[in-house]
Design a protein around this motif. Structure first.
Motif, PDB file in Angstrom:
ATOM      1  N   GLN A  28     -12.323  16.838  26.788  1.00 44.70           N
ATOM      2  CA  GLN A  28     -10.881  17.056  26.904  1.00 44.70           C
ATOM      3  C   GLN A  28     -10.398  18.141  25.937  1.00 44.70           C
ATOM      4  N   LEU A  29     -10.968  18.155  24.728  1.00 48.76           N
ATOM      5  CA  LEU A  29     -10.567  19.152  23.737  1.00 48.76           C
ATOM      6  C   LEU A  29     -10.955  20.564  24.201  1.00 48.76           C
ATOM      7  N   LEU A  30     -12.177  20.709  24.724  1.00 51.81           N
ATOM      8  CA  LEU A  30     -12.595  22.014  25.241  1.00 51.81           C
ATOM      9  C   LEU A  30     -11.815  22.383  26.495  1.00 51.81           C
ATOM     10  N   GLY A  31     -11.418  21.375  27.286  1.00 50.23           N
ATOM     11  CA  GLY A  31     -10.587  21.646  28.455  1.00 50.23           C
ATOM     12  C   GLY A  31      -9.225  22.205  28.065  1.00 50.23           C
ATOM     13  N   ALA A  32      -8.667  21.687  26.962  1.00 49.76           N
ATOM     14  CA  ALA A  32      -7.393  22.213  26.479  1.00 49.76           C
ATOM     15  C   ALA A  32      -7.526  23.663  26.029  1.00 49.76           C
ATOM     16  N   VAL A  33      -8.686  24.002  25.428  1.00 49.61           N
ATOM     17  CA  VAL A  33      -8.930  25.395  25.031  1.00 49.61           C
ATOM     18  C   VAL A  33      -9.049  26.274  26.273  1.00 49.61           C
ATOM     19  N   ARG A  34      -9.744  25.793  27.297  1.00 50.72           N
ATOM     20  CA  ARG A  34      -9.880  26.568  28.543  1.00 50.72           C
ATOM     21  C   ARG A  34      -8.509  26.822  29.173  1.00 50.72           C
ATOM     22  N   ASN A  35      -7.633  25.809  29.113  1.00 49.53           N
ATOM     23  CA  ASN A  35      -6.302  25.933  29.710  1.00 49.53           C
ATOM     24  C   ASN A  35      -5.308  26.629  28.785  1.00 49.53           C
ATOM     25  N   ARG A  36      -5.772  27.046  27.602  1.00 44.44           N
ATOM     26  CA  ARG A  36      -4.929  27.707  26.595  1.00 44.44           C
ATOM     27  C   ARG A  36      -3.715  26.843  26.243  1.00 44.44           C
ATOM     28  N   ASP A  37      -3.959  25.539  26.158  1.00 45.18           N
ATOM     29  CA  ASP A  37      -2.895  24.579  25.859  1.00 45.18           C
ATOM     30  C   ASP A  37      -2.932  24.276  24.356  1.00 45.18           C
ATOM     31  N   ILE A  38      -2.203  25.062  23.580  1.00 51.78           N
ATOM     32  CA  ILE A  38      -2.235  24.926  22.116  1.00 51.78           C
ATOM     33  C   ILE A  38      -1.692  23.565  21.678  1.00 51.78           C
ATOM     34  N   ALA A  39      -0.628  23.100  22.333  1.00 53.27           N
ATOM     35  CA  ALA A  39      -0.037  21.808  21.958  1.00 53.27           C
ATOM     36  C   ALA A  39      -1.041  20.679  22.134  1.00 53.27           C
ATOM     37  N   ALA A  40      -1.813  20.717  23.221  1.00 55.85           N
ATOM     38  CA  ALA A  40      -2.810  19.673  23.458  1.00 55.85           C
ATOM     39  C   ALA A  40      -3.929  19.729  22.422  1.00 55.85           C
ATOM     40  N   VAL A  41      -4.339  20.940  22.022  1.00 52.81           N
ATOM     41  CA  VAL A  41      -5.394  21.082  21.010  1.00 52.81           C
ATOM     42  C   VAL A  41      -4.942  20.485  19.681  1.00 52.81           C
ATOM     43  N   VAL A  42      -3.732  20.840  19.244  1.00 50.30           N
ATOM     44  CA  VAL A  42      -3.214  20.326  17.970  1.00 50.30           C
ATOM     45  C   VAL A  42      -3.058  18.811  18.020  1.00 50.30           C
ATOM     46  N   SER A  43      -2.541  18.288  19.150  1.00 55.17           N
ATOM     47  CA  SER A  43      -2.333  16.847  19.285  1.00 55.17           C
ATOM     48  C   SER A  43      -3.651  16.081  19.240  1.00 55.17           C
ATOM     49  N   GLN A  44      -4.666  16.582  19.945  1.00 57.19           N
ATOM     50  CA  GLN A  44      -5.955  15.889  19.973  1.00 57.19           C
ATOM     51  C   GLN A  44      -6.648  15.939  18.614  1.00 57.19           C
ATOM     52  N   LEU A  45      -6.553  17.059  17.908  1.00 58.04           N
ATOM     53  CA  LEU A  45      -7.155  17.136  16.573  1.00 58.04           C
ATOM     54  C   LEU A  45      -6.463  16.174  15.607  1.00 58.04           C
ATOM     55  N   ASP A  46      -5.145  16.054  15.699  1.00 61.02           N
ATOM     56  CA  ASP A  46      -4.423  15.109  14.846  1.00 61.02           C
ATOM     57  C   ASP A  46      -4.851  13.678  15.143  1.00 61.02           C
ATOM     58  N   GLU A  47      -5.020  13.362  16.418  1.00 59.95           N
ATOM     59  CA  GLU A  47      -5.412  11.996  16.799  1.00 59.95           C
ATOM     60  C   GLU A  47      -6.824  11.691  16.308  1.00 59.95           C
ATOM     61  N   LEU A  48      -7.744  12.645  16.429  1.00 56.80           N
ATOM     62  CA  LEU A  48      -9.113  12.431  15.956  1.00 56.80           C
ATOM     63  C   LEU A  48      -9.159  12.272  14.441  1.00 56.80           C
TER      64      LEU A  48
END
Length: 279
Positions: A28-48
């Motif tokens: 999911q994290l790499l998928g957010a990078v593929r989709n250029r979804d910065i908000a999703a990347v930051v949110s997932q890193l915070d959750e992890l």
């Protein structure tokens, strides 16, 4: 030792005990990078981070996942190369965040020149004469203040975190190798068994560890030992220290001794005071 008839060992339990993220979360994290979804990347890193997943462990998982898909996705080679540098950063959590966010930035599209249609008539406009009136000084000052007030602020969360890291790095605390050795002995016995056989040099915010042998260097370069070493440095007041490891003994400080050691195939510099204290 954790197994029982009521609660058998599961994959999720093993991943949690090792501080790893699940394969689905990595995907999911790499998928957010593929989709250029910065908000999703930051949110997932915070959750992890809240779940206790160490940034170096997560980085290793991302590297392995990208390595497996590099043939089908060669454009990720730059991201793969950037992730390798996370382990040597004094702030691996922040370095991982900026690396993934940087990979999400869209590439600028090339400018396309357009030509007017051939049938379009050419229009020649008459010149316009503009007469400027002198502006009062007070009004000019007011306009300057207005322009200054409406300038947008460019600071974002990432820049503030980097600035905070730089401020912390300016606080100089005398480096104490023996204190680091003692702390690792209390908290991380496996780490202590390695670094207690090593020598060091400390220059500003860079700690160079002379591991003597390649085996010791390989151990210290592992994510587990790097995490423990960084935690020990933080506890000793050196949270922003960059770690370098070398598989050799520390060369003698004296130039003549260094040449003698090179002729003899190596050596370790000692002082009479050190030997007397050991005796």
């Amino acid at each position: 030792s954790f197994a029982s008839t009521d609660e058998p060992i599961t994959l999720d339990f093993v991943q949690s005990a090792l501080g790893q993220a699940s394969p689905e979360t990595v995907s999911q994290l790499l998928g957010a990078v593929r989709n250029r979804d910065i908000a999703a990347v930051v949110s997932q890193l915070d959750e992890l981070e809240k779940l206790g997943v160490q940034p170096l462990v997560l980085t290793d998982q991302l590297i392995k996942s990208l390595r497996d898909t590099l043939v089908s996705e060669p454009h990720f080679v730059n991201l793969l190369d950037a992730l390798i540098t996370v382990s040597s950063s004094p702030q691996p959590q922040l370095k991982l965040l900026t690396t993934l966010v940087g990979a999400c930035k869209p590439k600028s599209a090339p400018a396309v020149a357009t030509r007017p249609p051939k049938s379009a008539p050419t229009v020649i406009e008459a010149p316009v004469i503009v007469i400027e009136k002198p502006t009062p000084k007070k009004q000019a000052v007011a306009n300057t203040e207005t322009k200054t007030a409406i300038q947008p602020e460019h600071n974002n969360d990432i820049e503030e975190q980097i600035a905070a890291a730089k401020r912390r790095s300016q606080t100089s605390v005398p480096f104490d190798w023996e204190k680091l050795i003692s702390y690792s002995k209390e908290k991380f016995l496996a780490l202590h068994s390695v670094i207690s056989k090593c020598d060091y040099e400390y220059d500003g915010n860079i700690l160079t560890i002379y591991a003597v042998r390649k085996f010791n260097k390989t151990k210290l370069d592992q994510a587990k030992y790097l995490t423990q070493l960084q935690e020990s440095l933080e506890a000793c007041g050196h949270a922003n220290t960059e770690i370098h490891t070398l598989p050799i003994a520390k060369p003698p400080s004296d130039e003549k001794l260094a040449k003698v050691a090179a002729m003899m195939g190596g050596g370790h510099e000692i002082t009479l005071e050190d030997e007397a204290s050991k005796a």
